[in-house]
Enzyme design. Structure first.
Site, PDB file in Angstrom:
ATOM      1  N   HIS A 123       0.861  -1.187   0.000  1.00 23.96           N
ATOM      2  CA  HIS A 123       0.000   0.000   0.000  1.00 23.96           C
ATOM      3  C   HIS A 123       0.893   1.232   0.000  1.00 23.96           C
ATOM      4  O   HIS A 123       1.691   1.432   0.916  1.00 23.96           O
ATOM      5  CB  HIS A 123      -0.911   0.006   1.227  1.00 23.96           C
ATOM      6  CG  HIS A 123      -1.869   1.166   1.247  1.00 23.96           C
ATOM      7  ND1 HIS A 123      -3.119   1.113   0.655  1.00 23.96           N
ATOM      8  CD2 HIS A 123      -1.750   2.417   1.768  1.00 23.96           C
ATOM      9  CE1 HIS A 123      -3.730   2.273   0.828  1.00 23.96           C
ATOM     10  NE2 HIS A 123      -2.925   3.082   1.488  1.00 23.96           N
ATOM     11  N   CYS A 124       0.775   2.056  -1.027  1.00 19.23           N
ATOM     12  CA  CYS A 124       1.629   3.233  -1.183  1.00 19.23           C
ATOM     13  C   CYS A 124       1.002   4.440  -0.496  1.00 19.23           C
ATOM     14  O   CYS A 124      -0.116   4.852  -0.832  1.00 19.23           O
ATOM     15  CB  CYS A 124       1.863   3.531  -2.660  1.00 19.23           C
ATOM     16  SG  CYS A 124       2.895   4.990  -2.948  1.00 19.23           S
ATOM     17  N   LEU A 125       1.725   5.030   0.464  1.00 20.97           N
ATOM     18  CA  LEU A 125       1.213   6.187   1.192  1.00 20.97           C
ATOM     19  C   LEU A 125       1.099   7.415   0.294  1.00 20.97           C
ATOM     20  O   LEU A 125       0.169   8.215   0.440  1.00 20.97           O
ATOM     21  CB  LEU A 125       2.134   6.502   2.379  1.00 20.97           C
ATOM     22  CG  LEU A 125       2.265   5.417   3.451  1.00 20.97           C
ATOM     23  CD1 LEU A 125       3.248   5.867   4.524  1.00 20.97           C
ATOM     24  CD2 LEU A 125       0.919   5.106   4.062  1.00 20.97           C
TER      25      LEU A 125
END
Length: 283
Positions: A123-125
């Protein structure tokens, strides 16, 4: 290719990271083109025009791949998903307790996104979404171009600050401000502090993709995702096919623009194991 219904980040931390790129990147680009570049090259000259066009190309690919990565839906489409009937293949599938459905191999549920992600990497912030089978290409192009753009800008900024304006910035107070940016609020003129702030962001913008490329590079070449690091792995189809599974059939053209379509060579669902590297791959 499906588009996500809600492309905006959901969590506060995702929003903060997303706005860091969304707001500061255009501002820093304008600063580079208006303030820094004319100090090196005469406006209208060859090198000025070349550097300007190169900067536009880099920013276009950074922002374009970022937006494409956020828009592309890479979740498991349960409505059109049919689990295999063969017991051997069915054993590879995973039961998602949250969705209460069978998910394909290499798929994981993301609590932040609220869905199962096909071949989930992480999951990319900074994008507020998961990186999976269908948007992995855009994420990798994003970090590669962010690395190139940040490195390109850092060379110019370093010369501009430490050489061309060394009389202003070559002092201990500058080093302290770079270590502790809060000092910029209480010491020095606004213009010089603004230059140092942009320089600090430039260093961070280079550090982020450098660490990611160092961490993810071997995984990508080996056909793995982050969840599979250090685990028993059976989906390595060879470097070339692993890259084609991410970037598609037009593996070289995709680096020119995020608008270029490239059909993937794998469906992201039926992962065959223990294949010889020269065997035909699932398309």
């Amino acid at each position: 290719m499906n588009i996500r219904k809600n492309v905006l980040p959901r969590r506060l931390v995702d929003w903060l990271c997303f706005l860091t790129i969304g707001i500061f990147l255009p501002i820093i680009f304008i600063f580079e083109m208006v303030i820094v570049l004319p100090a090196f090259h005469e406006p209208g000259g060859f090198f000025h025009t070349f550097t300007l066009l190169m900067g536009i190309f880099l920013v276009f690919n950074i922002k374009g791949n970022m937006i494409a990565c956020m828009m592309v839906d890479t979740s498991v489409n349960y409505m059109h998903l049919q689990p295999p009937t063969e017991p051997i293949e069915l054993e590879k599938w995973i039961h998602c307790a949250t969705c209460d459905k069978l998910a394909p191999p290499r798929s994981w549920h993301c609590k932040s996104c609220g869905v199962c992600i096909l071949k989930r990497d992480h999951h990319c912030l900074f994008m507020g979404c998961c990186i999976g089978h269908y948007n992995h290409r855009y994420f990798l192009c994003f970090i590669v171009y962010l690395f190139l753009g940040a490195l390109y800008a850092l060379v110019y900024n370093s010369i501009y600050i430490w050489i061309l304006n060394g009389a202003v910035f070559s002092r201990w107070l500058t080093a302290l401000k770079l270590i502790c940016p809060m000092l910029m609020l209480v010491s020095g003129p606004f213009s010089s502090n603004m230059y140092l702030l942009f320089y600090s962001l430039n260093v961070l913008a280079l550090l982020y993709p450098t660490l990611l490329l160092g961490y993810m590079g071997p995984l990508v070449l080996g056909g793995r995702v982050c969840h599979e690091r250090g685990k028993t792995f059976k989906y390595n189809y060879g470097i070339w096919q692993n890259l084609r599974n991410i970037f598609g059939q037009r593996i070289f053209a995709v680096w020119l623009s995020p608008l270029i379509t490239s059909e993937l060579t794998h469906d992201g669902i039926n992962w065959q194991t223990d294949l010889p590297k020269d065997a035909p791959k699932n398309k």
